[in-house]
Design a protein around this motif. Structure first.
Motif: not given
Length: 231
Positions: A58, A60-61, A65-66, A126, A185, A219
């Motif tokens: 992921n 973006s994260c 957590e992603g 997420r 987010g 987020s």
């Protein structure tokens, strides 16, 4: 045919199983814990390599957590993670989400925006897609039930009060809370979010079921649109 490299084929010093037995699970890295779940790699990638790819899946994260916001199809984008491993990973993520909610017993009263956000944050913050949930509450603001209204690309202006209050009436709810996430987010409410909130609030007044709040999950943070709470 691909050869799957097992954990036993790793050098002893790199084997998460042995490290866990000797020093405890708390000493393992995120990648090592994932490697234990994955069990095997492929001819081109050791199981630890797959675990690292998973943690970066992921963009973006990155990190654990992603992973929480991923679905079966996302896991299977990694070569070496098929149907079985994807299901195992999804099950672990779901167990983690459920464990994060253990504190919310049947007698727990949702009396603040923060309490609602705490309940949904681990699951929704997420997600790579948008979801709208409704929580039904009794007179003491204990949760009677909850339901997923929509999933995917959600146009807030199309949220139908009729569907919301059908569920609320079935549950015998006195009040409700709307919750939805912004995959970007950013929990800043849009004009559509504000319009949908007012539409649901007005419909609730006519029916006699109060919309206490509409929470937007971002987020790691949230926005409360109503704040009409009893204290």
């Amino acid at each position: 045919m691909k050869k799957h490299l097992t954990m036993k084929e790793l050098p002893v010093t790199e084997r998460p199983y042995e490290k866990c037995e000797k020093n405890g699970a708390g000493t393992l890295s995120d990648a090592e814990l994932l490697a234990i779940i994955l069990k095997t790699g492929t001819r081109g990638d050791k199981v630890m390599d797959l675990a690292v790819q998973l943690l970066n899946l992921n963009p973006s994260c990155p990190g654990l957590e992603g992973i929480m916001g991923l679905e079966l199809a996302d896991f299977q984008k990694i070569r070496g993670i098929g149907r079985v491993k994807a299901v195992q990973l999804a099950a672990v993520c779901e167990l983690s989400r459920r464990m994060s909610r253990i504190q919310f017993s049947e007698s727990y009263a949702f009396t603040t925006p923060q309490s609602i956000a705490d309940y949904y944050m681990a699951y929704m913050c997420r997600l790579g897609h948008e979801e709208v949930h409704v929580m039904m509450l009794d007179t003491k603001q204990h949760m009677i039930s909850e339901c997923l209204l929509t999933k995917g690309t959600v146009n807030a202006s199309l949220i139908a009060p009729r569907e919301i209050f059908i569920q609320a009436l079935k549950a015998g709810a006195v009040s409700i809370v709307l919750v939805h996430n912004h995959p970007s987010g950013d929990d800043t409410p849009s004009r559509e979010d504000l319009a949908a909130t007012e539409k649901v609030r007005s419909a609730g007044e006519l029916i006699g079921i109060r919309l206490i709040d509409h929470i937007i999950i971002g987020s790691g943070h949230f926005t409360s649109l109503c704040g009409s709470w009893n204290h």
